[in-house]
Design a protein around this motif. Sequence first.
Motif, PDB file in Angstrom:
ATOM      1  N   LEU A  89      28.517  49.741  34.657  1.00 22.73           N
ATOM      2  CA  LEU A  89      28.543  48.705  35.686  1.00 22.73           C
ATOM      3  C   LEU A  89      29.213  47.421  35.205  1.00 22.73           C
ATOM      4  CD1 LEU A  89      27.675  48.604  38.585  1.00 22.73           C
ATOM      5  CD2 LEU A  89      25.438  47.755  37.878  1.00 22.73           C
ATOM      6  N   LYS A  90      28.829  46.907  34.026  1.00 23.32           N
ATOM      7  CA  LYS A  90      29.378  45.631  33.571  1.00 23.32           C
ATOM      8  C   LYS A  90      30.882  45.714  33.281  1.00 23.32           C
ATOM      9  CE  LYS A  90      27.024  42.544  31.349  1.00 23.32           C
ATOM     10  NZ  LYS A  90      26.253  41.784  30.348  1.00 23.32           N
ATOM     11  N   PRO A  91      31.400  46.766  32.596  1.00 21.53           N
ATOM     12  CA  PRO A  91      32.854  46.855  32.444  1.00 21.53           C
ATOM     13  C   PRO A  91      33.587  46.973  33.784  1.00 21.53           C
ATOM     14  CG  PRO A  91      31.775  48.242  30.828  1.00 21.53           C
ATOM     15  CD  PRO A  91      30.707  47.760  31.768  1.00 21.53           C
ATOM     16  N   LEU A  92      32.989  47.665  34.751  1.00 22.04           N
ATOM     17  CA  LEU A  92      33.619  47.761  36.076  1.00 22.04           C
ATOM     18  C   LEU A  92      33.769  46.381  36.694  1.00 22.04           C
ATOM     19  CD1 LEU A  92      32.870  50.379  38.828  1.00 22.04           C
ATOM     20  CD2 LEU A  92      32.993  47.966  39.413  1.00 22.04           C
ATOM     21  N   ILE A  93      32.713  45.584  36.622  1.00 22.43           N
ATOM     22  CA  ILE A  93      32.776  44.232  37.183  1.00 22.43           C
ATOM     23  C   ILE A  93      33.746  43.365  36.398  1.00 22.43           C
ATOM     24  CG2 ILE A  93      31.399  42.192  37.739  1.00 22.43           C
ATOM     25  CD1 ILE A  93      28.987  44.030  38.030  1.00 22.43           C
ATOM     26  N   ALA A  94      33.826  43.582  35.085  1.00 23.04           N
ATOM     27  CA  ALA A  94      34.772  42.811  34.269  1.00 23.04           C
ATOM     28  C   ALA A  94      36.211  43.145  34.646  1.00 23.04           C
ATOM     29  CB  ALA A  94      34.534  43.101  32.787  1.00 23.04           C
ATOM     30  N   TYR A  95      36.523  44.422  34.849  1.00 23.56           N
ATOM     31  CA  TYR A  95      37.878  44.783  35.288  1.00 23.56           C
ATOM     32  C   TYR A  95      38.155  44.265  36.694  1.00 23.56           C
ATOM     33  CZ  TYR A  95      39.573  47.668  31.453  1.00 23.56           C
ATOM     34  OH  TYR A  95      40.048  48.093  30.251  1.00 23.56           O
ATOM     35  N   SER A  96      37.107  44.138  37.494  1.00 17.94           N
ATOM     36  CA  SER A  96      37.283  43.517  38.809  1.00 17.94           C
ATOM     37  C   SER A  96      37.759  42.079  38.661  1.00 17.94           C
ATOM     38  CB  SER A  96      35.962  43.570  39.581  1.00 17.94           C
ATOM     39  OG  SER A  96      36.027  42.779  40.740  1.00 17.94           O
ATOM     40  N   THR A  97      37.241  41.381  37.657  1.00 20.90           N
ATOM     41  CA  THR A  97      37.705  40.011  37.397  1.00 20.90           C
ATOM     42  C   THR A  97      39.184  40.008  37.047  1.00 20.90           C
ATOM     43  OG1 THR A  97      35.518  39.287  36.653  1.00 20.90           O
ATOM     44  CG2 THR A  97      37.414  38.004  35.904  1.00 20.90           C
ATOM     45  N   VAL A  98      39.615  40.961  36.214  1.00 21.10           N
ATOM     46  CA  VAL A  98      41.038  41.065  35.870  1.00 21.10           C
ATOM     47  C   VAL A  98      41.880  41.228  37.129  1.00 21.10           C
ATOM     48  CG1 VAL A  98      42.760  42.491  34.671  1.00 21.10           C
ATOM     49  CG2 VAL A  98      40.563  41.987  33.576  1.00 21.10           C
ATOM     50  N   ALA A  99      41.404  42.061  38.066  1.00 19.94           N
ATOM     51  CA  ALA A  99      42.149  42.284  39.307  1.00 19.94           C
ATOM     52  C   ALA A  99      42.167  41.029  40.178  1.00 19.94           C
ATOM     53  CB  ALA A  99      41.531  43.453  40.070  1.00 19.94           C
ATOM     54  N   GLN A 100      41.022  40.379  40.315  1.00 23.71           N
ATOM     55  CA  GLN A 100      40.943  39.198  41.174  1.00 23.71           C
ATOM     56  C   GLN A 100      41.780  38.043  40.636  1.00 23.71           C
ATOM     57  OE1 GLN A 100      39.159  39.003  44.133  1.00 23.71           O
ATOM     58  NE2 GLN A 100      38.684  41.169  43.962  1.00 23.71           N
ATOM     59  N   VAL A 101      41.904  37.958  39.311  1.00 19.07           N
ATOM     60  CA  VAL A 101      42.717  36.903  38.699  1.00 19.07           C
ATOM     61  C   VAL A 101      44.156  36.965  39.199  1.00 19.07           C
ATOM     62  CG1 VAL A 101      43.836  36.345  36.501  1.00 19.07           C
ATOM     63  CG2 VAL A 101      41.348  36.460  36.625  1.00 19.07           C
ATOM     64  N   GLY A 102      44.645  38.167  39.445  1.00 21.05           N
ATOM     65  CA  GLY A 102      46.034  38.312  39.865  1.00 21.05           C
ATOM     66  C   GLY A 102      46.370  37.573  41.143  1.00 21.05           C
ATOM     67  N   TYR A 103      45.404  37.478  42.066  1.00 25.93           N
ATOM     68  CA  TYR A 103      45.652  36.773  43.327  1.00 25.93           C
ATOM     69  C   TYR A 103      46.026  35.315  43.101  1.00 25.93           C
ATOM     70  CZ  TYR A 103      43.344  40.683  45.768  1.00 25.93           C
ATOM     71  OH  TYR A 103      43.001  41.900  46.275  1.00 25.93           O
ATOM     72  N   TRP A 104      45.483  34.711  42.046  1.00 21.82           N
ATOM     73  CA  TRP A 104      45.640  33.269  41.842  1.00 21.82           C
ATOM     74  C   TRP A 104      47.057  32.877  41.433  1.00 21.82           C
ATOM     75  CZ3 TRP A 104      40.848  33.138  38.125  1.00 21.82           C
ATOM     76  CH2 TRP A 104      39.718  33.575  38.831  1.00 21.82           C
ATOM     77  N   PHE A 105      47.878  33.849  41.052  1.00 16.78           N
ATOM     78  CA  PHE A 105      49.237  33.551  40.596  1.00 16.78           C
ATOM     79  C   PHE A 105      50.293  33.859  41.649  1.00 16.78           C
ATOM     80  CE2 PHE A 105      46.804  33.768  36.756  1.00 16.78           C
ATOM     81  CZ  PHE A 105      47.424  32.908  35.870  1.00 16.78           C
ATOM     82  N   LEU A 106      49.879  34.396  42.783  1.00 14.59           N
ATOM     83  CA  LEU A 106      50.842  34.770  43.809  1.00 14.59           C
ATOM     84  C   LEU A 106      51.448  33.566  44.504  1.00 14.59           C
ATOM     85  CD1 LEU A 106      48.968  37.780  45.491  1.00 14.59           C
ATOM     86  CD2 LEU A 106      50.604  37.826  43.605  1.00 14.59           C
ATOM     87  N   LEU A 107      50.808  32.400  44.422  1.00 14.58           N
ATOM     88  CA  LEU A 107      51.314  31.227  45.138  1.00 14.58           C
ATOM     89  C   LEU A 107      52.470  30.549  44.417  1.00 14.58           C
ATOM     90  CD1 LEU A 107      49.170  27.999  44.753  1.00 14.58           C
ATOM     91  CD2 LEU A 107      49.201  29.819  43.052  1.00 14.58           C
ATOM     92  N   LEU A 108      52.695  30.853  43.131  1.00 14.81           N
ATOM     93  CA  LEU A 108      53.672  30.076  42.359  1.00 14.81           C
ATOM     94  C   LEU A 108      55.084  30.132  42.950  1.00 14.81           C
ATOM     95  CD1 LEU A 108      52.489  30.738  38.698  1.00 14.81           C
ATOM     96  CD2 LEU A 108      51.994  28.806  40.192  1.00 14.81           C
ATOM     97  N   PRO A 109      55.606  31.286  43.379  1.00 14.77           N
ATOM     98  CA  PRO A 109      56.927  31.257  44.027  1.00 14.77           C
ATOM     99  C   PRO A 109      56.952  30.427  45.301  1.00 14.77           C
ATOM    100  CG  PRO A 109      56.386  33.488  43.333  1.00 14.77           C
ATOM    101  CD  PRO A 109      55.138  32.664  43.184  1.00 14.77           C
TER     102      PRO A 109
END
Length: 553
Positions: free
Chosen positions: A339-359
Amino acid sequence: MTAPLNLAPFCLAAVVLIPLLASALSVLLGSRARRVLGVVTSVAVLGLSAPILVHVSSGRMLQLALGGFDPPLGITLRADGLSAVFLAMTTVIGTVLSCYAAARPAATGTHRAALPGVTDPDGTAAAPGPASAATDRGWRPGHAGFWPLWLGCWAGLNAVFLSGDLFNTYVGLELVGLTAVALVALGGREAWPAALRYLFIAVLGSLLFLIGVALIYSVTGTLDIIASGQSIAELAAEDDADLAAVVLAMCLISLGLALKIALVPLHRWLIPAHSAAPSAVSPLLSALVIKAALFVLLRSWLWVAGPLPELTALAWVLAGMGTAAVLLGSVMALRQSRLKPLIAYSTVAQVGYWFLLLPLLLDPSSSALEAQTTLDDGAVLAGALSGTVALALGHGVAKSSLFLCAGHLKDRYGTDEIAQLRGAGRAHPMLVMSMGLSAVGLIGLPLSLGFSGKWLLATSAVAAGDYWILLVLVAGTLFSAAYLLKAVAPLLVMSEDDQTALALPQARTAQHVAEASTTGKAQLAPFVLGLLTVLTGFLGVWLSDILEVGAPW
């Protein structure tokens, strides 16, 4: 008649200094007194943050020069819309997690127990029996270092959000990073390798950021965030050759902060650190610590550098890494059995959204769409920033609830293997309800802040003609629904012929027994955070309005 005293500027300094002083004081106190001090401090910070939020919500920035000395001699604290919303998120989540840690001391880490009958460093006596007599100094739940480290980290977070210059922003980041590493190490022997790797990443990221700040200072002659941006804008208007140094500085700053945020492929440290950390620490790392680096990234790109065309290549590289994070992090989350590694990888995925605005920051409009949209460049920028911030805030609230639930189940049953937790929802319906509410926010379903964030970001992407962002958002939404269903569904399902019965660990310490009566109360914390995941979805319009206060456009 004298004017009424304005307490809001005083609160700017108090929300930084009070948790810092409480951190130092807690070192001198016993275990119970530390918990009381932690809760009192969290309530005090909550009360002091309210005037700041109210003042900024009225449309006015807030600024305080400590000691009356203006920059460059003094330290300036400044609160605009971006500062206020991150400060509010940290205060609410920090208060809830502090109450949880006070109710469940065992969730704050593990420590080496003394011999039977000998007093431990936290002021409690080691209980005789198998748990303490099995080895000379066995491991016992609870750690005396949690409150000094957490309160120090909280002071660093508030300092980052309110600093008016780049150097004190660096100091705040260092305080956050070093205390976060120590908090991970509270997980015991198994967490030490992860904490050591995290330490190397934190130091390297800070070093790159500091070099970038030095380059900015060499070009602009100031460390003030607003003044630096104005100086760089003047250089751009004059087509000055020093812009090459600014581009190099932004590359270093972005790389250093991407390390701290764990952007793919710089994410390998995050999984073991967030997974091995104690139950009360993992939510802090995912919900708050990485948000400090995100905040500084937004400050650097929007307030310091501004829309420099020379940064276009860097913006697309980071956006590409963000896209890879959404996809790779989601796939890896689907492959996890714990469970905890799954949630941690979810954080990795969610982080990606935060960089889409730069262009979008560098090319907020498209000539092909001028006849199809009524949004001007400023509205596109505002929408992209509001969407990104909404996603970050929604992630913070939802992920803190998820990690609390996962940690609570692991502490209760001695494992976070999803297969072995099959049917745990029958015994812990409130925990599963909390996980379901958090899943609504992370997937981005309506009535959540995640939905508001994706809607705002998608609207800005369409206005700018960047339809690829829509594809990333849709793919990320489907993936997140899949891995969150994998995490939650087994907890709800148990066939009638399933003879596997969940049982508490056989070897229980006296502290575990003492905490049995507080288990129900402790489950309120993740439920409150899960409920906030949905309720904050109604704040989308307010969020867009408050981010306009002090905006650089």
